[in-house]
Design an enzyme around this catalytic site. Structure first.
Site, PDB file in Angstrom:
ATOM      1  N   HIS A   1       0.797  -1.216   0.000  1.00  0.00           N
ATOM      2  CA  HIS A   1       0.000   0.000   0.000  1.00  0.00           C
ATOM      3  C   HIS A   1       0.837   1.276   0.000  1.00  0.00           C
ATOM      4  O   HIS A   1       0.285   2.375  -0.136  1.00  0.00           O
ATOM      5  CB  HIS A   1      -0.981   0.014   1.168  1.00  0.00           C
ATOM      6  CG  HIS A   1      -2.315   0.604   0.823  1.00  0.00           C
ATOM      7  ND1 HIS A   1      -3.445   0.416   1.566  1.00  0.00           N
ATOM      8  CD2 HIS A   1      -2.698   1.398  -0.219  1.00  0.00           C
ATOM      9  CE1 HIS A   1      -4.466   1.051   1.016  1.00  0.00           C
ATOM     10  NE2 HIS A   1      -4.037   1.660  -0.067  1.00  0.00           N
TER      11      HIS A   1
ATOM     12  N   ASP B   1      -9.579  -0.238   4.104  1.00  0.00           N
ATOM     13  CA  ASP B   1      -8.349  -0.757   4.690  1.00  0.00           C
ATOM     14  C   ASP B   1      -8.591  -1.036   6.167  1.00  0.00           C
ATOM     15  O   ASP B   1      -9.402  -0.347   6.821  1.00  0.00           O
ATOM     16  CB  ASP B   1      -7.240   0.295   4.528  1.00  0.00           C
ATOM     17  CG  ASP B   1      -5.831  -0.239   4.709  1.00  0.00           C
ATOM     18  OD1 ASP B   1      -5.647  -1.228   5.434  1.00  0.00           O
ATOM     19  OD2 ASP B   1      -4.896   0.362   4.147  1.00  0.00           O
TER      20      ASP B   1
ATOM     21  N   HIS C   1      -6.234  -0.454   8.184  1.00  0.00           N
ATOM     22  CA  HIS C   1      -5.339   0.543   8.776  1.00  0.00           C
ATOM     23  C   HIS C   1      -5.523   1.892   8.085  1.00  0.00           C
ATOM     24  O   HIS C   1      -5.751   1.942   6.870  1.00  0.00           O
ATOM     25  CB  HIS C   1      -3.878   0.110   8.611  1.00  0.00           C
ATOM     26  CG  HIS C   1      -3.596  -1.297   9.020  1.00  0.00           C
ATOM     27  ND1 HIS C   1      -3.795  -2.373   8.166  1.00  0.00           N
ATOM     28  CD2 HIS C   1      -3.126  -1.814  10.175  1.00  0.00           C
ATOM     29  CE1 HIS C   1      -3.468  -3.500   8.794  1.00  0.00           C
ATOM     30  NE2 HIS C   1      -3.062  -3.189  10.010  1.00  0.00           N
TER      31      HIS C   1
ATOM     32  N   ASP D   1      -3.072   4.084   7.689  1.00  0.00           N
ATOM     33  CA  ASP D   1      -1.802   4.403   7.014  1.00  0.00           C
ATOM     34  C   ASP D   1      -1.455   5.881   7.150  1.00  0.00           C
ATOM     35  O   ASP D   1      -1.097   6.560   6.176  1.00  0.00           O
ATOM     36  CB  ASP D   1      -1.847   3.980   5.539  1.00  0.00           C
ATOM     37  CG  ASP D   1      -1.891   2.461   5.381  1.00  0.00           C
ATOM     38  OD1 ASP D   1      -1.755   1.750   6.390  1.00  0.00           O
ATOM     39  OD2 ASP D   1      -2.069   2.000   4.249  1.00  0.00           O
TER      40      ASP D   1
ATOM     41  N   HIS E   1       4.533   1.149   4.181  1.00  0.00           N
ATOM     42  CA  HIS E   1       3.160   0.989   3.691  1.00  0.00           C
ATOM     43  C   HIS E   1       2.164   1.507   4.723  1.00  0.00           C
ATOM     44  O   HIS E   1       0.968   1.571   4.428  1.00  0.00           O
ATOM     45  CB  HIS E   1       2.860  -0.459   3.294  1.00  0.00           C
ATOM     46  CG  HIS E   1       2.865  -1.462   4.404  1.00  0.00           C
ATOM     47  ND1 HIS E   1       2.491  -2.774   4.199  1.00  0.00           N
ATOM     48  CD2 HIS E   1       3.202  -1.373   5.716  1.00  0.00           C
ATOM     49  CE1 HIS E   1       2.587  -3.442   5.334  1.00  0.00           C
ATOM     50  NE2 HIS E   1       3.020  -2.615   6.263  1.00  0.00           N
TER      51      HIS E   1
ATOM     52  N   ASP F   1      -7.460  -2.260  -0.095  1.00  0.00           N
ATOM     53  CA  ASP F   1      -6.432  -3.119   0.484  1.00  0.00           C
ATOM     54  C   ASP F   1      -7.061  -4.477   0.777  1.00  0.00           C
ATOM     55  O   ASP F   1      -8.179  -4.554   1.294  1.00  0.00           O
ATOM     56  CB  ASP F   1      -5.920  -2.474   1.776  1.00  0.00           C
ATOM     57  CG  ASP F   1      -4.681  -3.142   2.351  1.00  0.00           C
ATOM     58  OD1 ASP F   1      -4.682  -4.379   2.507  1.00  0.00           O
ATOM     59  OD2 ASP F   1      -3.725  -2.421   2.695  1.00  0.00           O
TER      60      ASP F   1
ATOM     61  N   ASP G   1      -6.529  -6.367   3.149  1.00  0.00           N
ATOM     62  CA  ASP G   1      -6.862  -6.558   4.569  1.00  0.00           C
ATOM     63  C   ASP G   1      -8.110  -5.793   5.006  1.00  0.00           C
ATOM     64  O   ASP G   1      -8.530  -5.905   6.164  1.00  0.00           O
ATOM     65  CB  ASP G   1      -5.673  -6.273   5.476  1.00  0.00           C
ATOM     66  CG  ASP G   1      -5.285  -4.803   5.591  1.00  0.00           C
ATOM     67  OD1 ASP G   1      -6.098  -3.914   5.271  1.00  0.00           O
ATOM     68  OD2 ASP G   1      -4.148  -4.530   6.013  1.00  0.00           O
TER      69      ASP G   1
ATOM     70  N   GLU H   1      -1.777  -4.951  -1.715  1.00  0.00           N
ATOM     71  CA  GLU H   1      -1.382  -5.875  -0.643  1.00  0.00           C
ATOM     72  C   GLU H   1      -1.712  -7.343  -0.926  1.00  0.00           C
ATOM     73  O   GLU H   1      -1.688  -8.161  -0.009  1.00  0.00           O
ATOM     74  CB  GLU H   1      -1.969  -5.442   0.708  1.00  0.00           C
ATOM     75  CG  GLU H   1      -1.444  -4.111   1.230  1.00  0.00           C
ATOM     76  CD  GLU H   1      -0.015  -4.170   1.772  1.00  0.00           C
ATOM     77  OE1 GLU H   1       0.561  -5.284   1.867  1.00  0.00           O
ATOM     78  OE2 GLU H   1       0.541  -3.099   2.081  1.00  0.00           O
TER      79      GLU H   1
END
Length: 304
Positions: free
Chosen positions: A95, A122, A124, A126, A139, A224, A226, A269
């Site tokens: 990412h 996502d 996260h 980021d 990332h 992403d 995840d 990812e």
């Protein structure tokens, strides 16, 4: 019909675990181009980006890894993204590539006198900077860079800043203290998994899309792996339990398609080394297809 350009970004410089560099080819093998073409779109595969060689350099935070490489990738991605006239689909890669894609799309929008909005899907946010990251994996930093946070002197100069208020983050469930502070200070719109569990996806997404339309904005979608629950998408090095379900993810993509607002997409990812017979790659291809107009369920009408 949309002119779609597939742009491979085979980088794992921002991640701790190798494997994401195989992501672009996994999407190709999973039939992304053929799937999008079957929906009536024109699809061109631009091949893979290759950044300029990078000379390693240290950062005052000794945890930071691959700083020069990530910076070099960022510059190359921004150049490729700004040059692409159609609907770019960036095939990651980790990412950290969003440090290139988001500013590039913001620059394209600014050239048209329009703001860029970002739908960030996502686990996260980021939102780390090289100073705040403890893992050292960059990332975890692209959205901080793209929204103008300080601490990115080693990165390319930011061509166009994205306003934090123009970002909707959905699916968050792993947020560090420094990232929490930036969310509160900068004014990002966040719908974490608890909010989704309590209130659903449709209403906040519909309101966000209405804001994009009212502003005449462009919309970049950054997906992403995840974001998804690892039970349905195991091929990611940063699995976090409790992610979006199959139907929640497809509903988001279908709603964005119905809005007619999306103008670019990240698929990031994907680590094929961690996949189970390609099921994550196929799911990501299916989600891209939903964004571009394919419906998961036939909606049959009944005659009386």
């Amino acid at each position: 019909m949309t002119d779609i350009a597939l742009i491979g970004v085979p980088t794992h410089a921002g991640a701790a675990q190798p494997g994401c560099q195989m992501g672009p080819e996994a999407y190709r093998v999973a039939g992304l181009a053929e799937t999008l073409a079957s929906l009536g779109h024109s699809v061109a595969d631009r091949g893979d980006i290759r950044p300029a060689p990078a000379q390693a350099r240290a950062h005052e935070n000794p945890a930071v890894r691959n700083l020069a490489a990530v910076s070099s990738w960022t510059a190359a991605i921004q150049e490729a993204g700004r040059a692409e006239p159609g609907f770019p689909v960036f095939l990651g890669g980790d990412h950290s590539l969003a440090a290139g894609t988001v500013p590039a799309m913001a620059a394209r929008a600014a050239a048209e006198g329009r703001p860029l909005f970002v739908l960030w899907l996502d686990a996260h946010p980021d939102l780390h900077t090289p100073e705040t990251t403890e893992s050292g994996n960059l990332h975890g930093a692209p959205m901080a860079y793209a929204t103008g946070a300080e601490g990115f002197a080693d990165f390319p100069p930011l061509p166009t800043r994205v306003e934090p208020a123009n970002v909707l983050m959905m699916g968050l469930r792993s947020v560090d203290r420094a990232e929490n502070a930036r969310i509160a200070e900068a004014g990002f719109e966040v719908r974490d998994m608890r909010a989704i569990d309590e209130h659903g996806i449709a209403a906040p997404l519909r309101a966000f899309l209405a804001r994009v339309a009212a502003a005449g904005g462009r919309l970049h979608v950054s997906l992403d792996v995840d974001f998804l629950d690892p039970g349905i998408a195991p091929a990611v090095g940063t699995t976090v339990p409790g992610g979006a379900t199959f139907r929640e993810a497809h509903l988001i993509m279908e709603m964005v398609h119905d809005s007619g607002l999306a103008s670019s997409l990240d698929l990031v990812e994907l680590n094929p080394f961690l996949d189970e017979r390609g099921k994550t790659a196929r799911l990501m291809v299916d989600l891209a297809a939903s964004l571009m107009g394919r419906k998961v369920l036939d909606r049959m009408t009944r005659s009386f």
